[in-house]
Design a protein around this motif. Structure first.
Motif, mmCIF file in Angstrom:
data_model
loop_
_atom_site.group_PDB
_atom_site.id
_atom_site.type_symbol
_atom_site.label_atom_id
_atom_site.label_comp_id
_atom_site.label_asym_id
_atom_site.label_seq_id
_atom_site.Cartn_x
_atom_site.Cartn_y
_atom_site.Cartn_z
ATOM 1 N N ASP A 57 31.495 37.988 59.006
ATOM 2 C CA ASP A 57 31.719 38.642 59.700
ATOM 3 C C ASP A 57 31.959 40.318 59.652
ATOM 4 N N PRO A 58 32.023 40.475 59.044
ATOM 5 C CA PRO A 58 32.894 41.994 57.942
ATOM 6 C C PRO A 58 31.632 43.116 58.900
ATOM 7 N N VAL A 59 32.644 44.159 58.951
ATOM 8 C CA VAL A 59 32.262 45.302 58.853
ATOM 9 C C VAL A 59 32.441 46.024 58.011
ATOM 10 N N ARG A 60 30.982 46.865 57.821
ATOM 11 C CA ARG A 60 31.000 46.989 55.809
ATOM 12 C C ARG A 60 31.478 49.005 56.110
ATOM 13 N N VAL A 61 32.090 49.009 55.386
ATOM 14 C CA VAL A 61 32.548 49.848 55.122
ATOM 15 C C VAL A 61 32.149 51.481 53.809
ATOM 16 N N ARG A 62 31.438 52.623 53.705
ATOM 17 C CA ARG A 62 30.203 53.734 52.921
ATOM 18 C C ARG A 62 31.246 54.149 52.597
ATOM 19 N N ASP A 63 32.581 54.991 53.591
ATOM 20 C CA ASP A 63 33.100 55.657 53.186
ATOM 21 C C ASP A 63 34.538 55.046 53.435
ATOM 22 N N LEU A 64 35.342 55.611 52.870
ATOM 23 C CA LEU A 64 37.177 54.334 52.959
ATOM 24 C C LEU A 64 38.009 55.144 53.586
ATOM 25 N N GLU A 65 37.390 56.723 53.985
ATOM 26 C CA GLU A 65 38.177 57.897 55.074
ATOM 27 C C GLU A 65 37.403 56.990 56.537
ATOM 28 N N GLU A 66 37.190 56.076 57.061
ATOM 29 C CA GLU A 66 36.445 55.588 57.776
ATOM 30 C C GLU A 66 38.178 54.389 58.051
ATOM 31 N N LEU A 67 38.799 53.996 57.429
ATOM 32 C CA LEU A 67 39.763 53.203 57.497
ATOM 33 C C LEU A 67 40.652 53.704 58.340
ATOM 34 N N ALA A 68 40.977 55.120 58.800
ATOM 35 C CA ALA A 68 42.249 55.548 59.242
ATOM 36 C C ALA A 68 41.162 55.194 61.229
ATOM 37 N N GLY A 69 39.728 55.309 60.949
ATOM 38 C CA GLY A 69 39.560 54.411 62.291
ATOM 39 C C GLY A 69 40.041 52.973 63.034
ATOM 40 N N PHE A 70 40.925 52.241 62.265
ATOM 41 C CA PHE A 70 41.171 51.057 62.133
ATOM 42 C C PHE A 70 41.710 50.813 62.455
ATOM 43 N N GLY A 71 43.053 49.679 63.320
ATOM 44 C CA GLY A 71 44.022 49.481 62.863
ATOM 45 C C GLY A 71 44.393 48.027 61.849
ATOM 46 N N PRO A 72 45.282 48.716 60.720
ATOM 47 C CA PRO A 72 45.390 48.320 59.513
ATOM 48 C C PRO A 72 45.971 47.132 60.000
ATOM 49 N N LEU A 73 47.345 46.606 60.726
ATOM 50 C CA LEU A 73 47.649 45.935 60.936
ATOM 51 C C LEU A 73 46.836 44.473 61.528
ATOM 52 N N ASN A 74 46.648 45.235 61.703
ATOM 53 C CA ASN A 74 45.079 44.020 62.302
ATOM 54 C C ASN A 74 43.459 43.843 60.995
ATOM 55 N N CYS A 75 43.423 43.769 60.280
ATOM 56 C CA CYS A 75 42.250 44.138 59.212
ATOM 57 C C CYS A 75 42.359 43.894 58.730
ATOM 58 N N THR A 76 41.887 43.007 57.193
ATOM 59 C CA THR A 76 41.858 42.757 56.116
ATOM 60 C C THR A 76 40.677 44.018 55.670
ATOM 61 N N LEU A 77 41.040 44.403 54.534
ATOM 62 C CA LEU A 77 39.869 45.090 53.934
ATOM 63 C C LEU A 77 39.109 44.633 51.913
ATOM 64 N N PHE A 78 38.539 43.599 51.987
ATOM 65 C CA PHE A 78 37.401 43.822 50.464
ATOM 66 C C PHE A 78 36.970 44.626 50.369
ATOM 67 N N MET A 79 37.400 44.634 48.490
ATOM 68 C CA MET A 79 36.695 45.220 47.854
ATOM 69 C C MET A 79 36.273 44.443 46.274
ATOM 70 N N VAL A 80 34.463 44.145 46.449
ATOM 71 C CA VAL A 80 34.192 43.043 45.935
ATOM 72 C C VAL A 80 34.131 43.701 44.219
ATOM 73 N N GLY A 81 34.209 43.576 43.331
ATOM 74 C CA GLY A 81 33.521 44.441 42.020
ATOM 75 C C GLY A 81 33.421 45.774 42.166
ATOM 76 N N PRO A 82 33.686 46.682 42.354
ATOM 77 C CA PRO A 82 33.583 48.376 42.474
ATOM 78 C C PRO A 82 33.108 48.561 41.285
ATOM 79 N N SER A 83 31.960 49.478 41.158
ATOM 80 C CA SER A 83 31.859 50.134 39.569
ATOM 81 C C SER A 83 31.403 51.583 39.802
#
Length: 313
Positions: A48-74
């Motif tokens: 049940d992920p939150v979709r992130v289209r711009d990685l700068e959006e990561l600043a709005g999440f608490g890193p200690l309680n988040c896992t970012l999946f990057m699957v097959g970047p092209s």
């Protein structure tokens, strides 16, 4: 044909395109809502992920309680992308990068890490599922109790600071520029970055709908996920259908603004008023020519004035 009919036809066309394009499922490889064999819809329902289209959006999440999946970047990583991922990791975030022949090395280079995706195709002629290009990993050391099954995966070149978690069997091999090289090969490593951790897996297909239930692939997903799941959807080249759906999402976001809704409402009122005026105008018969044929001595200017008065009423 009346102008009203033209407007009505255009509206129907736009509505039809939006409905079909917005609800038809995208079939992009590794897309989180693709229900086909090459999609990640099962992965999507599991985490049940939150979709992130711009990685700068990561600043709005608490890193200690988040896992970012990057699957097959092209798609390539900009300086801003690298800085956003680096800050996320430095503050204690967890990133899981699955790649084989994509652009994952560009991100690793930007982060200053020595580990790389080799790019060579991993095969195993003895321990495999279906074909040698689906090797089974039996000598693992992280979070699984039986085996993992890859799908045309690669291997990793391990740099300083990386700890190997899962390897292929000694009977595996890679046919590279130097000929056939025998295993075992690192397939999953762990790298500490600041307060966070980066997991690298040399197969972007591990959690496809057709692969997630093979071996213990699903168990590995459960083990690496901590807290809220984020998935990077901005580093793959979308098909035209998927790009159109993203555009619709942007339009919906704009329409959510109250000012924009009011403006659209005013424009619709003006359009309806214009159509009603044109309809009323077309309903008034142009009798000037007919009357002049019968009474050529009458004034054309006066008759046209009478016609305009009737239209205004």
């Amino acid at each position: 044909m009346k102008i009203r009919d033209v407007y009505f036809g255009l509206v129907l066309l736009v509505v039809g395109v939006v409905v079909v394009g917005g609800f038809y499922p995208a079939v992009d490889d590794l897309w989180v809502e693709n229900p086909g064999w090459n999609g990640l819809s099962t992965f999507y329902h599991v985490v049940d992920p939150v979709r992130v289209r711009d990685l700068e959006e990561l600043a709005g999440f608490g890193p200690l309680n988040c896992t970012l999946f990057m699957v097959g970047p092209s798609r390539g990583f900009s300086v801003g992308d690298v800085e956003a991922v680096s800050a996320f990791l430095e503050d204690g975030g967890r990133v899981v990068l699955l790649d084989d022949f994509g652009s994952g090395n560009e991100l690793l280079d930007g982060l200053g890490l020595g580990t790389r995706f080799d790019g060579g195709l991993l095969r195993d002629g003895v321990f495999f599922d279906l074909v040698p290009e689906f090797p089974r990993l039996l000598n693992y050391s992280y979070g699984v109790s039986e085996e993992l099954v890859l799908n045309y995966g690669s291997v990793l070149e391990v740099g300083p600071g990386a700890r190997v978690l899962i390897s292929s069997t000694p009977l595996s091999y890679v046919n590279g520029s130097m000929g056939v090289v025998g295993g075992p090969f690192p397939v999953m490593v762990r790298v500490g970055v600041g307060e966070g951790v980066l997991f690298l897996v040399s197969d972007s297909s591990l959690w496809l709908n057709s692969m997630i239930m093979r071996g213990d692939n699903r168990a590995l997903l459960d083990d690496v996920l901590v807290g809220v799941a984020l998935v990077d959807v901005g580093h793959s080249y979308p098909t035209r259908l998927l790009a159109f759906q993203w555009m619709l999402e942007d339009v919906y976001g704009i329409l959510a603004l109250a000012e924009v809704r009011y403006l659209v409402g005013v424009l619709l009122v003006l359009l309806v008023s214009r159509l009603r005026f044109e309809e009323d105008s077309e309903s008034v018969p142009d009798f000037v020519g007919e009357i002049l044929n019968q009474h050529p001595e009458w004034s054309k200017e006066q008759l046209e004035w009478l016609r305009e008065q009737q239209r205004k009423k």
